[in-house]
Design a protein around this motif. Structure first.
Motif, PDB file in Angstrom:
ATOM      1  N   ARG A  62       0.886  -1.163  -0.047  1.00  0.00           N
ATOM      2  CA  ARG A  62      -0.155   0.085  -0.019  1.00  0.00           C
ATOM      3  C   ARG A  62       0.860   1.190   0.073  1.00  0.00           C
ATOM      4  NH1 ARG A  62       0.113  -2.216   5.140  1.00  0.00           N
ATOM      5  NH2 ARG A  62       0.342  -0.981   6.880  1.00  0.00           N
ATOM      6  N   GLY A  63       2.060   1.385   0.677  1.00  0.00           N
ATOM      7  CA  GLY A  63       2.892   2.237   0.667  1.00  0.00           C
ATOM      8  C   GLY A  63       3.386   2.599  -0.883  1.00  0.00           C
ATOM      9  N   GLU A  64       4.075   1.623  -1.394  1.00  0.00           N
ATOM     10  CA  GLU A  64       4.484   1.908  -2.678  1.00  0.00           C
ATOM     11  C   GLU A  64       3.358   2.022  -3.694  1.00  0.00           C
ATOM     12  OE1 GLU A  64       7.204  -0.839  -0.599  1.00  0.00           O
ATOM     13  OE2 GLU A  64       5.081  -0.745  -0.634  1.00  0.00           O
ATOM     14  N   ASP A  65       2.046   1.750  -3.363  1.00  0.00           N
ATOM     15  CA  ASP A  65       0.994   1.951  -4.383  1.00  0.00           C
ATOM     16  C   ASP A  65       0.717   3.432  -4.532  1.00  0.00           C
ATOM     17  OD1 ASP A  65       0.864  -0.415  -5.471  1.00  0.00           O
ATOM     18  OD2 ASP A  65      -0.959  -1.259  -4.215  1.00  0.00           O
ATOM     19  N   LEU A  66       1.042   3.961  -3.318  1.00  0.00           N
ATOM     20  CA  LEU A  66       0.664   5.343  -3.139  1.00  0.00           C
ATOM     21  C   LEU A  66       1.778   6.261  -3.793  1.00  0.00           C
ATOM     22  CD1 LEU A  66      -1.200   7.470  -1.490  1.00  0.00           C
ATOM     23  CD2 LEU A  66       0.252   7.223   0.269  1.00  0.00           C
ATOM     24  N   GLN A  67       2.737   5.830  -4.204  1.00  0.00           N
ATOM     25  CA  GLN A  67       3.841   6.716  -4.990  1.00  0.00           C
ATOM     26  C   GLN A  67       3.564   6.509  -6.552  1.00  0.00           C
ATOM     27  OE1 GLN A  67       5.930   8.446  -2.977  1.00  0.00           O
ATOM     28  NE2 GLN A  67       4.780   7.456  -1.228  1.00  0.00           N
ATOM     29  N   ASP A  73      -4.887   5.035  -6.868  1.00  0.00           N
ATOM     30  CA  ASP A  73      -6.392   5.084  -6.717  1.00  0.00           C
ATOM     31  C   ASP A  73      -6.942   3.683  -6.143  1.00  0.00           C
ATOM     32  OD1 ASP A  73      -8.721   6.658  -6.736  1.00  0.00           O
ATOM     33  OD2 ASP A  73      -9.223   5.538  -8.513  1.00  0.00           O
ATOM     34  N   ARG A  74      -5.962   2.831  -5.779  1.00  0.00           N
ATOM     35  CA  ARG A  74      -6.449   1.418  -5.432  1.00  0.00           C
ATOM     36  C   ARG A  74      -7.041   1.618  -4.147  1.00  0.00           C
ATOM     37  NH1 ARG A  74      -1.308  -2.449  -6.689  1.00  0.00           N
ATOM     38  NH2 ARG A  74      -2.154  -3.173  -9.004  1.00  0.00           N
ATOM     39  N   GLY A  79      -7.838   5.386   0.348  1.00  0.00           N
ATOM     40  CA  GLY A  79      -8.493   5.288   1.907  1.00  0.00           C
ATOM     41  C   GLY A  79     -10.061   4.829   1.681  1.00  0.00           C
ATOM     42  N   ARG A  80     -10.537   4.269   0.478  1.00  0.00           N
ATOM     43  CA  ARG A  80     -12.030   3.648   0.387  1.00  0.00           C
ATOM     44  C   ARG A  80     -12.244   2.459   1.269  1.00  0.00           C
ATOM     45  NH1 ARG A  80     -10.513   5.040  -4.693  1.00  0.00           N
ATOM     46  NH2 ARG A  80     -10.799   2.864  -5.489  1.00  0.00           N
ATOM     47  N   VAL A  81     -10.896   1.888   1.586  1.00  0.00           N
ATOM     48  CA  VAL A  81     -11.079   0.416   2.232  1.00  0.00           C
ATOM     49  C   VAL A  81     -10.336   0.526   3.383  1.00  0.00           C
ATOM     50  CG1 VAL A  81     -10.786  -1.959   2.436  1.00  0.00           C
ATOM     51  CG2 VAL A  81     -12.042  -0.855   0.275  1.00  0.00           C
ATOM     52  N   LEU A  83      -7.866  -0.676   6.556  1.00  0.00           N
ATOM     53  CA  LEU A  83      -6.678  -1.683   6.847  1.00  0.00           C
ATOM     54  C   LEU A  83      -7.528  -2.660   7.505  1.00  0.00           C
ATOM     55  CD1 LEU A  83      -4.028  -2.806   6.348  1.00  0.00           C
ATOM     56  CD2 LEU A  83      -3.270  -1.518   8.307  1.00  0.00           C
ATOM     57  N   LYS A  84      -8.196  -2.458   8.609  1.00  0.00           N
ATOM     58  CA  LYS A  84      -8.962  -3.434   9.235  1.00  0.00           C
ATOM     59  C   LYS A  84      -9.980  -4.443   8.361  1.00  0.00           C
ATOM     60  CE  LYS A  84     -11.958  -3.951  13.323  1.00  0.00           C
ATOM     61  NZ  LYS A  84     -12.632  -3.187  14.431  1.00  0.00           N
ATOM     62  N   LEU A  85     -10.737  -3.878   7.339  1.00  0.00           N
ATOM     63  CA  LEU A  85     -11.576  -4.550   6.671  1.00  0.00           C
ATOM     64  C   LEU A  85     -10.610  -5.295   5.698  1.00  0.00           C
ATOM     65  CD1 LEU A  85     -14.193  -5.103   5.635  1.00  0.00           C
ATOM     66  CD2 LEU A  85     -14.241  -3.257   3.935  1.00  0.00           C
ATOM     67  N   ALA A  86      -9.503  -4.811   5.118  1.00  0.00           N
ATOM     68  CA  ALA A  86      -8.679  -5.528   4.142  1.00  0.00           C
ATOM     69  C   ALA A  86      -8.016  -6.687   4.774  1.00  0.00           C
ATOM     70  CB  ALA A  86      -7.830  -4.575   3.512  1.00  0.00           C
TER      71      ALA A  86
END
Length: 293
Positions: A62-67, A73-74, A79-81, A83-86
């Protein structure tokens, strides 16, 4: 629900499910009735593990995806999902998949766990972050589902035909991934992943795509050594391999956007066609006998 489907990489899992189904019916004896409960347990179990593995991968990266522009936009980085739900989704899917595959057999469950460990531990946490050629060992988990399908129906874990199917999936993944890596090399660079185009450059990547694509096309012709292939099957394999090489040469001459997409799609369709040719050759005599043709 749409975000959860994106979280689990459901579009990739769909292709894995297709290869599993192909492997299952290629391994199925035409002289024996299909065990539909075993088929469904295998299909749903592997799909659940694969969905959980995809979601865990997005948690891990998730950190790399943000870059990266392509991935920021995943569901998790956006922030649409939460970390707890994932995490809850991953745990549920892993438990469900493991329980279902255990009902099939312990060796099948072990193969499923091997796919998850090789992808989420070895590939995601080590190979992908450290190795320019990570796609080669990273192709192992992507090739395991078809082997699971074949082994589940044939009850043969070590049948050479199952490993031929595994090899088809294994060789297919290198040109498939490295074409994408060329297209999105800037994104991978932003994310800190030393993919082949980032670490070794475009020319080396194009050479590796050529090598693996040629080997994959040659492997597609070797089905006659493992399966009872008739004239139609042999001709079909020749046509598929010839078409794939033609698209490869077109891509190498004109690697612009439209040709890139055409070559990428031809790689993907060729896989379905190779497996389709084997399946047709195995099952057409059965249906002809049933219909009295």
């Amino acid at each position: 629900m749409k975000d959860l489907l994106k979280l689990t990489k459901s579009e990739i899992v769909l292709l894995e499910a297709i290869t599993l189904v192909a492997g299952y019916f290629i391994g199925q004896s035409t002289e024996m009735p299909v065990d539909w409960s075993r088929f469904l347990l295998t299909l749903i179990g592997v799909s659940a593990l694969a969905l959980g593995s995809g979601a865990l991968n997005q948690i891990q990266e998730r950190g790399e995806d943000l870059q990266m522009d392509r991935t920021r936009d995943r569901p998790l980085p956006s922030g649409r999902v939460s970390l707890k739900l994932a995490t809850s989704t991953v745990v549920f899917l892993f438990l469900l998949g493991s329980l279902l595959l255990f009902q099939v057999s312990a060796p099948i469950l072990i193969l499923g766990i091997l796919a998850v460990v090789s992808y989420n531990v070895l590939y995601t946490m080590w190979w992908k972050r450290k190795m320019a050629y990570a796609a080669i060992p990273g192709a192992i988990p992507g090739a395991i589902p078809i082997l699971i399908g074949y082994a589940a129906s044939s009850n043969q874990i070590f049948d050479p035909r199952g490993y031929y199917l595994f090899a088809i999936l294994f060789f297919w993944q290198m040109p498939h991934f490295w074409v994408l890596a060329l297209k999105y090399s800037n994104d991978y660079d932003q994310g800190g992943f030393p993919t082949l185009p980032v670490a070794r450059g475009t020319n080396v990547t194009r050479f590796q795509i050529t090598f693996w694509c040629m080997a994959y096309a040659a492997l597609g012709l070797l089905s006659v050594l493992f399966f009872p292939t008739g004239p139609i099957g042999l001709l079909g394999s020749l046509v598929i391999s010839g078409w794939l090489i033609f698209e490869l040469l077109r891509f190498l001459r004109h690697p612009e956007k439209t040709t890139w997409l055409r070559f990428f799609l031809s790689i993907n369709f060729s896989l379905i066609m190779y497996l389709g040719v084997i399946s047709v050759d195995l099952w057409v005599p059965y249906f002809r006998a049933k219909l009295g043709i």
